[in-house]
Design a protein around this motif. Structure first.
Motif, short mmCIF file in Angstrom:
data_model
loop_
_atom_site.label_atom_id
_atom_site.label_comp_id
_atom_site.label_asym_id
_atom_site.label_seq_id
_atom_site.Cartn_x
_atom_site.Cartn_y
_atom_site.Cartn_z
N GLY A 25 60.25 17.73 64.36
CA GLY A 25 61.65 18.03 64.04
C GLY A 25 61.88 18.34 62.57
O GLY A 25 63.01 18.40 62.11
N ALA A 26 60.80 18.57 61.82
CA ALA A 26 60.92 18.82 60.38
C ALA A 26 61.78 20.05 60.07
O ALA A 26 62.63 20.01 59.17
N GLU A 27 61.58 21.14 60.79
CA GLU A 27 62.36 22.35 60.54
C GLU A 27 63.83 22.12 60.85
O GLU A 27 64.71 22.62 60.14
N HIS A 28 64.13 21.32 61.88
CA HIS A 28 65.52 21.01 62.21
C HIS A 28 66.17 20.20 61.09
O HIS A 28 67.34 20.43 60.74
N PHE A 29 65.43 19.27 60.52
CA PHE A 29 65.92 18.53 59.36
C PHE A 29 66.23 19.50 58.23
O PHE A 29 67.30 19.42 57.59
N ALA A 30 65.30 20.39 57.94
CA ALA A 30 65.47 21.34 56.84
C ALA A 30 66.69 22.24 57.07
O ALA A 30 67.47 22.49 56.15
N GLN A 31 66.87 22.70 58.30
CA GLN A 31 68.02 23.55 58.61
C GLN A 31 69.33 22.78 58.43
O GLN A 31 70.33 23.34 57.94
N THR A 32 69.33 21.52 58.80
CA THR A 32 70.54 20.71 58.66
C THR A 32 70.87 20.49 57.18
O THR A 32 72.03 20.58 56.77
#
Length: 316
Positions: free
Chosen positions: A132-139
């Motif tokens: 979920g790293a990319e989702h964190f970054a997008q958020t």
């Protein structure tokens, strides 16, 4: 269809465990039920944006106080965790697919609530290649866009099954505070946090500093799980060896009879002794009280954390 309001639906991995007695809470750890208009307004904003909060999912005792002030800890990537830690009240199972619109909804809620500081956490997503790293970054990027003056604190999973690039992706998004909780002393990991690895989590915190030495790092543990005082002090030393800036210590509270038992209630005097010891070991910021949680008073604490660094650097 699972009913996450029922313990057996929420925690199927705990359903066959014997019940653990839940001791009566001492006076120093009791809180009032939330009833204020501010609490209701925050709840309505979160509900209208279809957002999950760790405040509700983990049964935080401070939810009334925080929500009455318009503060909430957003929990992204769903409400179902791939792990089943014995202390945690977040539901366990197979999560749903990621919601690509969630970062935007989080950012909208942050802007609507007028937050000066926001804490964003998540469930563990071992089902995803990058955890979920990319989702964190997008958020993080979405909040920066909608609320550029808001400082951002993230409380991440351990990315245990991911390539190193996952952590790098999150750090590159430049949150103001990177928090990852060790949760307990290493000797209790097999029963309290069986899906995690103590030294992996410690190394994760250390690596954040290697990637960005200016980023504030934070970690926390619970007490009252059966640990000894010298073990807690050793964890402090371990955190300082990883250059962790901010330490939180709070009392473990048992969510249901199926969860890990409360070994004892640690007294306010013992918490004060932990705080004194931690400052003596070099932490810039320490919060150690029975009701301390990772994001409790996070905004005020961030301001104090930043001031403590400036004072240390001689620029106050």
């Amino acid at each position: 269809m699972r009913d996450l309001k029922l313990p057996e639906g929420r925690h199927p991995e705990k359903a066959r465990r014997p019940d653990q007695a839940q001791p009566k809470k001492p006076d120093w750890i009791r809180v009032k039920a939330p009833t204020s208009a501010g609490y209701k307004a925050t709840r309505d904003i979160l509900k209208s944006n279809r957002l999950v909060t760790v405040c509700e999912e983990a049964g935080c005792p401070n939810v009334g106080e925080c929500w009455s002030q318009g503060h909430a800890t957003m929990m992204i990537m769903g409400e179902i965790c791939t792990r089943g830690c014995s202390f945690c009240n977040v539901a366990t199972g197979r999560p749903d697919a990621l919601d690509v619109f969630e970062p935007g909804r989080v950012a909208h809620a942050v802007e609507t609530l007028g937050l000066k500081h926001v804490v964003i956490t998540s469930v563990d997503r071992d089902d995803l290649d990058d955890g979920g790293a990319e989702h964190f970054a997008q958020t993080i990027r979405a909040v920066r866009h909608r609320a550029p003056d808001t400082t951002i604190e993230i409380l991440t999973p351990d990315f245990l099954k991911c390539a190193p690039a996952a952590l790098e992706k999150v750090v590159e998004a430049r949150p103001d505070v990177f928090n990852h909780n060790l949760e307990t002393v290493p000797g209790l990991y097999p029963t309290v946090r069986p899906g995690a690895r103590y030294f992996h989590s410690l190394r994760l915190l250390q690596r954040v500093k290697e990637l960005d030495p200016a980023m504030f790092t934070k970690s926390g543990i619970m007490v009252g799980l059966g640990e000894e005082a010298q073990q807690v002090r050793q964890v402090m030393d371990d955190m300082r060896s990883a250059d962790v800036d901010f330490l939180t210590i709070g009392q473990y509270l048992q969510p249901t009879p199926k969860h890990h038992r409360v070994d004892r209630f640690v007294t306010p005097e013992e918490f004060k002794a932990y705080e004194t010891a931690a400052y003596g070991k070099g932490f810039l910021m320490v919060s150690a009280t029975p009701l301390t949680r990772s994001s409790y008073h996070a905004g005020d604490d961030f301001a104090r954390l930043r001031a403590a660094r400036l004072e240390k650097l001689g620029r106050a």
